[in-house]
Design an enzyme around this catalytic site. Structure first.
Site, PDB file in Angstrom:
ATOM      1  CE1 TYR A 138      -1.397   3.483   0.067  1.00  0.00           C
ATOM      2  CE2 TYR A 138      -2.689   5.373  -0.623  1.00  0.00           C
ATOM      3  CZ  TYR A 138      -2.085   4.160  -0.918  1.00  0.00           C
ATOM      4  OH  TYR A 138      -2.155   3.656  -2.193  1.00  0.00           O
ATOM      5  CG  ASN A 162       2.103  -3.667  -7.110  1.00  0.00           C
ATOM      6  OD1 ASN A 162       1.254  -2.811  -7.399  1.00  0.00           O
ATOM      7  ND2 ASN A 162       1.777  -4.804  -6.510  1.00  0.00           N
ATOM      8  CE  LYS A 207       1.282   4.110  -2.305  1.00  0.00           C
ATOM      9  NZ  LYS A 207       2.025   2.962  -2.854  1.00  0.00           N
TER      10      LYS A 207
HETATM   11  P1  NAD Z   1      -3.718  -5.372  -2.949  1.00  0.00           P
HETATM   12  O1  NAD Z   1      -3.947  -5.314  -1.484  1.00  0.00           O
HETATM   13  O2  NAD Z   1      -4.704  -6.070  -3.820  1.00  0.00           O
HETATM   14  O3  NAD Z   1      -2.273  -5.985  -3.235  1.00  0.00           O
HETATM   15  C1  NAD Z   1      -1.163  -5.576  -2.495  1.00  0.00           C
HETATM   16  C2  NAD Z   1      -0.024  -6.510  -2.750  1.00  0.00           C
HETATM   17  O4  NAD Z   1       1.061  -6.130  -1.887  1.00  0.00           O
HETATM   18  C3  NAD Z   1      -0.390  -7.948  -2.437  1.00  0.00           C
HETATM   19  O5  NAD Z   1       0.179  -8.790  -3.409  1.00  0.00           O
HETATM   20  C4  NAD Z   1       0.286  -8.166  -1.095  1.00  0.00           C
HETATM   21  O6  NAD Z   1       0.680  -9.499  -0.877  1.00  0.00           O
HETATM   22  C5  NAD Z   1       1.499  -7.261  -1.203  1.00  0.00           C
HETATM   23  N1  NAD Z   1       2.017  -6.954   0.123  1.00  0.00           N
HETATM   24  C6  NAD Z   1       1.401  -6.318   1.132  1.00  0.00           C
HETATM   25  N2  NAD Z   1       2.211  -6.315   2.218  1.00  0.00           N
HETATM   26  C7  NAD Z   1       3.355  -6.951   1.854  1.00  0.00           C
HETATM   27  C8  NAD Z   1       4.559  -7.252   2.522  1.00  0.00           C
HETATM   28  N3  NAD Z   1       4.768  -6.941   3.786  1.00  0.00           N
HETATM   29  N4  NAD Z   1       5.520  -7.929   1.836  1.00  0.00           N
HETATM   30  C9  NAD Z   1       5.323  -8.282   0.551  1.00  0.00           C
HETATM   31  N5  NAD Z   1       4.205  -8.008  -0.128  1.00  0.00           N
HETATM   32  C10 NAD Z   1       3.246  -7.360   0.520  1.00  0.00           C
HETATM   33  O7  NAD Z   1      -3.511  -3.864  -3.387  1.00  0.00           O
HETATM   34  P2  NAD Z   1      -3.529  -3.139  -4.809  1.00  0.00           P
HETATM   35  O8  NAD Z   1      -4.722  -2.281  -4.829  1.00  0.00           O
HETATM   36  O9  NAD Z   1      -3.260  -4.075  -5.911  1.00  0.00           O
HETATM   37  O10 NAD Z   1      -2.269  -2.157  -4.597  1.00  0.00           O
HETATM   38  C11 NAD Z   1      -1.028  -2.343  -5.216  1.00  0.00           C
HETATM   39  C12 NAD Z   1      -0.266  -1.021  -5.142  1.00  0.00           C
HETATM   40  O11 NAD Z   1      -1.020  -0.010  -5.810  1.00  0.00           O
HETATM   41  C13 NAD Z   1      -0.037  -0.510  -3.720  1.00  0.00           C
HETATM   42  O12 NAD Z   1       1.254   0.053  -3.643  1.00  0.00           O
HETATM   43  C14 NAD Z   1      -1.092   0.563  -3.561  1.00  0.00           C
HETATM   44  O13 NAD Z   1      -0.710   1.540  -2.628  1.00  0.00           O
HETATM   45  C15 NAD Z   1      -1.176   1.115  -4.957  1.00  0.00           C
HETATM   46  N6  NAD Z   1      -2.426   1.823  -5.283  1.00  0.00           N
HETATM   47  C16 NAD Z   1      -3.618   1.162  -5.326  1.00  0.00           C
HETATM   48  C17 NAD Z   1      -4.774   1.854  -5.635  1.00  0.00           C
HETATM   49  C18 NAD Z   1      -6.127   1.184  -5.699  1.00  0.00           C
HETATM   50  O14 NAD Z   1      -7.144   1.887  -5.805  1.00  0.00           O
HETATM   51  N7  NAD Z   1      -6.199  -0.137  -5.673  1.00  0.00           N
HETATM   52  C19 NAD Z   1      -4.699   3.237  -5.881  1.00  0.00           C
HETATM   53  C20 NAD Z   1      -3.484   3.873  -5.828  1.00  0.00           C
HETATM   54  C21 NAD Z   1      -2.338   3.150  -5.532  1.00  0.00           C
END
Ligand code: NAD
Length: 245
Positions: free
Chosen positions: A153, A88, A157
């Site tokens: 980005y 994730n 994906k």
């Molecule tokens: P967020 O920023 O709240 O959380 C991201 C997580 O990734 C955090 O726990 C962070 O510590 C971890 N992370 C980032 N860089 C890291 C690294 N170098 N090593 C280890 N961990 C690392 O983001 P989110 O919105 O919860 O996103 C989680 C996933 O869902 C991501 O892959 C994101 O691309 C995807 N996503 C999110 C959304 C959205 O709208 N929030 C939409 C589509 C996809």
């Protein structure tokens, strides 16, 4: 639904990842929360006191094969197996092509794609010995449509979708299922920080009329990790209220 299973959730310290951790714990799994720093992992664990015996933290560099291997083996040692990997962790970007540096492009490729490869390899080696498992990757709705800025980005994906479909075919013989979840706009810190009128504007463009909650996404992770999905592999499951970007 996940009794006697052990899961590793990368980026499990907040947002969607933390919702997955909670959902898996609620459903009887042991969970390793993987974060980028010990401090953020400990902060997450402090919020999971009810599950003290069933949860642990790890913080390897997700692009370092040796560090990830060691961390995943420590999970197997603590809980006896590794059955589920939720890839994730991810970062996003909105930088325009004209300003995009190679360093920024490389960084997003590393965290969003290379880490998925490294973690899947380490987990699959353990799962193969155990007779199977489930890997769930995090895509995005922009992995289908692209997005109008921050090209790195969506590129990661699209690549995650390709890795998912390829690994599903490669690992099927080892009874390891590989799927992805493609969230739409989801209310994590980033979205929660937006002005209310902007969230309302985004929501109005989504047929289901709202942005997603982290738990909406975590439910899909639960399904794909569980035996309910025992004949499902190689899919990218959209969880986006039918949004287009
Ligand atoms: P967020 O920023 O709240 O959380 C991201 C997580 O990734 C955090 O726990 C962070 O510590 C971890 N992370 C980032 N860089 C890291 C690294 N170098 N090593 C280890 N961990 C690392 O983001 P989110 O919105 O919860 O996103 C989680 C996933 O869902 C991501 O892959 C994101 O691309 C995807 N996503 C999110 C959304 C959205 O709208 N929030 C939409 C589509 C996809």
């Amino acid at each position: 639904m996940l009794k006697n299973k052990t899961a590793i959730v990368t980026g499990g310290t907040r947002g969607i990842g933390f919702a997955i951790v909670r959902k898996y714990l609620e459903n009887g799994a042991n969970v390793a929360v993987a974060g980028s720093r010990q401090e953020s992992v400990e902060k997450a664990l402090a919020q999971l006191k009810d599950y003290e015996g069933n949860v642990m933290g790890i913080w390897p560099d997700l692009c370092d094969q040796e560090a990830v291997k060691e961390a995943f083996l420590s999970v197997k040692e603590r809980f006896g197996s590794v059955d589920i990997l939720a890839n994730n962790a991810g970062i996003s970007s909105r930088t325009s092509l004209y300003d995009y540096t190679v360093e920024e492009f490389t960084k997003i490729m590393d965290i969003n794609l290379k880490a998925v490869f490294v973690c899947s390899q380490a987990a699959a080696r353990i799962m193969k010995e155990e007779g199977g498992g489930a890997i769930i990757n995090t895509s995005s709705m922009v992995g289908e449509y692209g997005q109008p800025s921050g090209c790195g980005y969506p590129a990661t994906k699209f690549a995650v979708n390709g890795l998912t479909k390829s690994l599903a075919r490669e690992l099927a013989r080892d009874q390891i299922r590989v799927n992805a979840v493609a969230p739409g706009v989801t209310k994590t810190d980033m979205v929660a920080a937006l002005p209310q009128e902007m969230v309302e504007r985004i929501s109005a463009g989504i047929p289901l009329g709202r942005v997603g909650e982290p738990v909406d996404i975590a439910n899909a992770y639960l399904y794909l990790a569980s035996d309910l999905a025992s004949y499902v592999t190689g899919i990218v499951l959209r969880v986006d209220g039918a949004a287009m970007n």
